[in-house]
Design a protein around this motif. Structure first.
Motif, PDB file in Angstrom:
ATOM      1  N   CYS A  83     -43.633  -2.358 -22.026  1.00 58.19           N
ATOM      2  CA  CYS A  83     -44.566  -3.286 -21.577  1.00 58.19           C
ATOM      3  C   CYS A  83     -43.839  -4.503 -20.774  1.00 58.19           C
ATOM      4  O   CYS A  83     -44.433  -5.061 -19.742  1.00 58.19           O
ATOM      5  N   GLU A  84     -42.629  -4.864 -21.265  1.00 57.24           N
ATOM      6  CA  GLU A  84     -41.846  -5.932 -20.822  1.00 57.24           C
ATOM      7  C   GLU A  84     -41.249  -5.512 -19.333  1.00 57.24           C
ATOM      8  O   GLU A  84     -40.959  -6.455 -18.564  1.00 57.24           O
ATOM      9  N   LEU A  85     -41.038  -4.285 -19.321  1.00 62.82           N
ATOM     10  CA  LEU A  85     -40.433  -3.755 -18.088  1.00 62.82           C
ATOM     11  C   LEU A  85     -41.188  -2.797 -17.478  1.00 62.82           C
ATOM     12  O   LEU A  85     -40.887  -1.565 -17.563  1.00 62.82           O
ATOM     13  N   PRO A  86     -42.251  -3.121 -16.570  1.00 59.65           N
ATOM     14  CA  PRO A  86     -43.096  -2.170 -16.201  1.00 59.65           C
ATOM     15  C   PRO A  86     -42.332  -0.957 -15.136  1.00 59.65           C
ATOM     16  O   PRO A  86     -42.987   0.070 -14.774  1.00 59.65           O
ATOM     17  N   GLU A  87     -41.275  -1.048 -14.698  1.00 57.11           N
ATOM     18  CA  GLU A  87     -40.717  -0.101 -13.853  1.00 57.11           C
ATOM     19  C   GLU A  87     -39.899   0.895 -14.673  1.00 57.11           C
ATOM     20  O   GLU A  87     -39.579   1.852 -14.115  1.00 57.11           O
ATOM     21  N   ALA A  88     -39.628   0.587 -15.890  1.00 54.39           N
ATOM     22  CA  ALA A  88     -38.823   1.443 -16.728  1.00 54.39           C
ATOM     23  C   ALA A  88     -39.431   2.872 -17.273  1.00 54.39           C
ATOM     24  O   ALA A  88     -40.812   2.743 -17.487  1.00 54.39           O
ATOM     25  N   ARG A  89     -38.856   3.742 -17.498  1.00 53.71           N
ATOM     26  CA  ARG A  89     -39.170   4.980 -18.012  1.00 53.71           C
ATOM     27  C   ARG A  89     -38.563   5.169 -19.313  1.00 53.71           C
ATOM     28  O   ARG A  89     -37.379   5.143 -19.372  1.00 53.71           O
ATOM     29  N   VAL A  90     -38.976   5.550 -20.335  1.00 53.78           N
ATOM     30  CA  VAL A  90     -38.551   5.516 -21.730  1.00 53.78           C
ATOM     31  C   VAL A  90     -38.997   6.833 -22.453  1.00 53.78           C
ATOM     32  O   VAL A  90     -39.652   7.548 -22.451  1.00 53.78           O
ATOM     33  N   LEU A  91     -37.704   7.330 -23.055  1.00 52.40           N
ATOM     34  CA  LEU A  91     -37.535   8.467 -24.200  1.00 52.40           C
ATOM     35  C   LEU A  91     -37.719   7.970 -25.398  1.00 52.40           C
ATOM     36  O   LEU A  91     -36.402   6.891 -25.678  1.00 52.40           O
ATOM     37  N   ALA A  92     -38.418   8.148 -26.167  1.00 47.34           N
ATOM     38  CA  ALA A  92     -38.519   7.674 -27.587  1.00 47.34           C
ATOM     39  C   ALA A  92     -38.263   8.762 -28.598  1.00 47.34           C
ATOM     40  O   ALA A  92     -39.029   9.856 -28.475  1.00 47.34           O
ATOM     41  N   LEU A  93     -37.122   9.001 -29.333  1.00 50.35           N
ATOM     42  CA  LEU A  93     -36.672   9.978 -30.055  1.00 50.35           C
ATOM     43  C   LEU A  93     -36.936   9.687 -31.642  1.00 50.35           C
ATOM     44  O   LEU A  93     -36.580   8.495 -32.086  1.00 50.35           O
ATOM     45  N   ASP A  94     -37.415  10.775 -32.407  1.00 48.83           N
ATOM     46  CA  ASP A  94     -37.441  10.747 -33.650  1.00 48.83           C
ATOM     47  C   ASP A  94     -37.485  11.954 -34.636  1.00 48.83           C
ATOM     48  O   ASP A  94     -37.773  12.784 -33.830  1.00 48.83           O
ATOM     49  N   ALA A  95     -36.682  12.189 -35.691  1.00 50.53           N
ATOM     50  CA  ALA A  95     -36.684  13.349 -36.473  1.00 50.53           C
ATOM     51  C   ALA A  95     -37.851  13.724 -37.019  1.00 50.53           C
ATOM     52  O   ALA A  95     -38.054  14.843 -37.461  1.00 50.53           O
ATOM     53  N   GLU A  96     -38.636  12.802 -37.321  1.00 48.16           N
ATOM     54  CA  GLU A  96     -40.052  12.795 -37.862  1.00 48.16           C
ATOM     55  C   GLU A  96     -41.314  12.940 -36.931  1.00 48.16           C
ATOM     56  O   GLU A  96     -41.577  12.172 -36.308  1.00 48.16           O
ATOM     57  N   GLU A  97     -41.994  13.963 -37.057  1.00 49.64           N
ATOM     58  CA  GLU A  97     -43.044  14.143 -36.567  1.00 49.64           C
ATOM     59  C   GLU A  97     -44.135  13.112 -36.722  1.00 49.64           C
ATOM     60  O   GLU A  97     -44.990  12.669 -35.709  1.00 49.64           O
ATOM     61  N   ASN A  98     -44.293  12.785 -37.976  1.00 54.75           N
ATOM     62  CA  ASN A  98     -45.293  12.090 -38.311  1.00 54.75           C
ATOM     63  C   ASN A  98     -45.186  10.570 -37.715  1.00 54.75           C
ATOM     64  O   ASN A  98     -46.068   9.863 -37.274  1.00 54.75           O
ATOM     65  N   ILE A 101     -43.755   6.536 -21.618  1.00 56.32           N
ATOM     66  CA  ILE A 101     -42.938   6.910 -22.628  1.00 56.32           C
ATOM     67  C   ILE A 101     -43.141   8.439 -22.977  1.00 56.32           C
ATOM     68  O   ILE A 101     -44.209   9.080 -23.205  1.00 56.32           O
ATOM     69  N   ARG A 102     -42.057   9.222 -23.070  1.00 57.19           N
ATOM     70  CA  ARG A 102     -41.973  10.529 -23.536  1.00 57.19           C
ATOM     71  C   ARG A 102     -41.550  10.508 -24.887  1.00 57.19           C
ATOM     72  O   ARG A 102     -40.173   9.920 -25.368  1.00 57.19           O
ATOM     73  N   MET A 103     -42.319  11.109 -25.653  1.00 56.51           N
ATOM     74  CA  MET A 103     -41.720  11.346 -27.261  1.00 56.51           C
ATOM     75  C   MET A 103     -41.027  12.799 -27.427  1.00 56.51           C
ATOM     76  O   MET A 103     -41.802  13.772 -26.861  1.00 56.51           O
ATOM     77  N   ILE A 104     -39.950  12.459 -28.063  1.00 59.44           N
ATOM     78  CA  ILE A 104     -39.141  14.006 -28.395  1.00 59.44           C
ATOM     79  C   ILE A 104     -38.839  14.065 -29.882  1.00 59.44           C
ATOM     80  O   ILE A 104     -38.400  12.786 -30.331  1.00 59.44           O
ATOM     81  N   CYS A 105     -39.282  14.985 -30.498  1.00 58.63           N
ATOM     82  CA  CYS A 105     -38.795  15.157 -31.852  1.00 58.63           C
ATOM     83  C   CYS A 105     -37.480  15.901 -31.939  1.00 58.63           C
ATOM     84  O   CYS A 105     -37.393  16.894 -31.236  1.00 58.63           O
ATOM     85  N   GLY A 106     -36.493  15.191 -32.631  1.00 59.19           N
ATOM     86  CA  GLY A 106     -35.062  16.068 -32.639  1.00 59.19           C
ATOM     87  C   GLY A 106     -34.210  15.120 -33.469  1.00 59.19           C
ATOM     88  O   GLY A 106     -34.665  13.933 -33.980  1.00 59.19           O
ATOM     89  N   ASP A 107     -33.219  15.660 -33.878  1.00 59.89           N
ATOM     90  CA  ASP A 107     -32.087  15.044 -34.706  1.00 59.89           C
ATOM     91  C   ASP A 107     -31.267  14.095 -33.629  1.00 59.89           C
ATOM     92  O   ASP A 107     -30.360  14.610 -33.152  1.00 59.89           O
ATOM     93  N   LEU A 108     -31.404  12.731 -33.754  1.00 59.28           N
ATOM     94  CA  LEU A 108     -30.755  12.020 -32.744  1.00 59.28           C
ATOM     95  C   LEU A 108     -30.889  12.484 -31.455  1.00 59.28           C
ATOM     96  O   LEU A 108     -31.946  12.823 -30.904  1.00 59.28           O
ATOM     97  N   ALA A 109     -29.760  12.496 -31.048  1.00 59.92           N
ATOM     98  CA  ALA A 109     -29.682  12.776 -29.325  1.00 59.92           C
ATOM     99  C   ALA A 109     -29.590  14.252 -29.220  1.00 59.92           C
ATOM    100  O   ALA A 109     -29.271  14.621 -27.825  1.00 59.92           O
TER     101      ALA A 109
END
Length: 289
Positions: free
Chosen positions: A137-152, A170-178
């Motif tokens: 929201c604060e950086l309109p030019e940015a693209r974001v990868l959001a990672l979490d190990a939990e699908e919920n 924002i691209r959501m990715i389910c995985g163990d850290l990086a």
């Protein structure tokens, strides 16, 4: 003690009853919580409750009693209402995610002060998505990868990205850290609020945290650095040259985190920043090699 529900009483009287009940149950901020629950039941803001203290309908009283009972059990208000405030925005929260905290707002603010105009951001361990969504929201030019190990947790984060109109960036990715990040995919900023509480300290946390928030989002192993250690080791392949790493840490972990960055031989001086209480809370480092 339950008041006589057959007696007509306005919202102010029911709030006073709830406040007294919260006090006897050890609930922090009893008046604010009573107001917040009533405001949610009536669909009003807290100030309007005092400007228009109307009588509750029977159905509204039933809902109010149920929510008050949950808060007396020390269930967090944010889970009861399904909402938490973060950086001036409202975020949906469930027991699948950690409740956003003011300390993490400081992490976001410090990132914004240091990053300029990033092309790509990685938020590792996104939870509710409060960091990823706020930065988008604060950086309109940015693209974001959001990672979490939990699908919920990612489902909650996606709902918040949609709520604030940034889901396309924002691209959501389910995985163990990086581990889910492919080779060659590098960011200008990697930010993370990973679990950093030592396992032995969990029993000493506030009831709301210990008994209701997800333990996987809190417990950082024996020394609190289990996941932080793994992430820092991965940072050289995740960051562009001159890219910024930003981590939320425990108050006694500053020196250990500095040493972990030094072991990578890829970063300059580590900047440890304190929170509003004067405790070490954030670590920043720029990739130099």
């Amino acid at each position: 003690m339950m008041p006589d529900v057959h007696i007509e009483q306005d919202a102010l009287m029911w709030m006073a009853w709830a406040e007294n009940l919260f006090c006897s149950s050890g609930v922090p901020n009893p008046r604010v919580d009573a107001e917040s629950i009533m405001a949610s039941v009536l669909g009003m803001d807290r100030l309007a409750l005092y400007l228009d203290p109307r009588t509750l309908k029977e159905s509204e009283r039933g809902i109010f009693f149920g929510l008050v009972k949950r808060r007396c059990s020390r269930e967090p208000l944010q889970y009861i209402l399904g909402e938490a405030s973060f950086y001036g925005r409202s975020f949906h929260v469930t027991p699948d995610v950690l409740i956003p905290r003011p300390e993490t707002e400081l992490l976001v603010e410090a990132c914004l002060e240091r990053i300029g105009r990033p092309g790509r951001i990685m938020d590792v361990g996104t939870g509710s998505g409060c960091i990823a969504v706020t930065l988008a929201c604060e950086l309109p030019e940015a693209r974001v990868l959001a990672l979490d190990a939990e699908e919920n947790a990612l489902s909650v984060a996606l709902s918040n990205a949609r709520r604030h109109g940034v889901s396309e960036r924002i691209r959501m990715i389910c995985g163990d850290l990086a581990a889910a990040i492919r080779s060659g995919c590098r960011a200008d900023l990697v930010v993370a609020n990973l679990p950093y509480i030592p396992a032995a300290a969990l029993d000493h946390l506030q009831i709301e945290v210990r008994d209701f928030e997800p333990v996987l989002a809190l417990q950082g192993g024996e020394d609190g650095l289990l996941l932080i250690r793994r992430l820092i080791a991965d940072l050289p392949r995740l960051l562009q040259p001159a890219g910024l790493a930003a981590l939320e840490i425990g108050e006694d972990q500053g020196e250990a985190v500095e040493s972990l960055f030094e072991e990578t031989h890829s970063f300059g001086k580590v900047e440890i920043i304190k929170d509003l209480s004067g405790r070490n809370r954030m670590a920043f480092a720029v990739r130099t090699i």
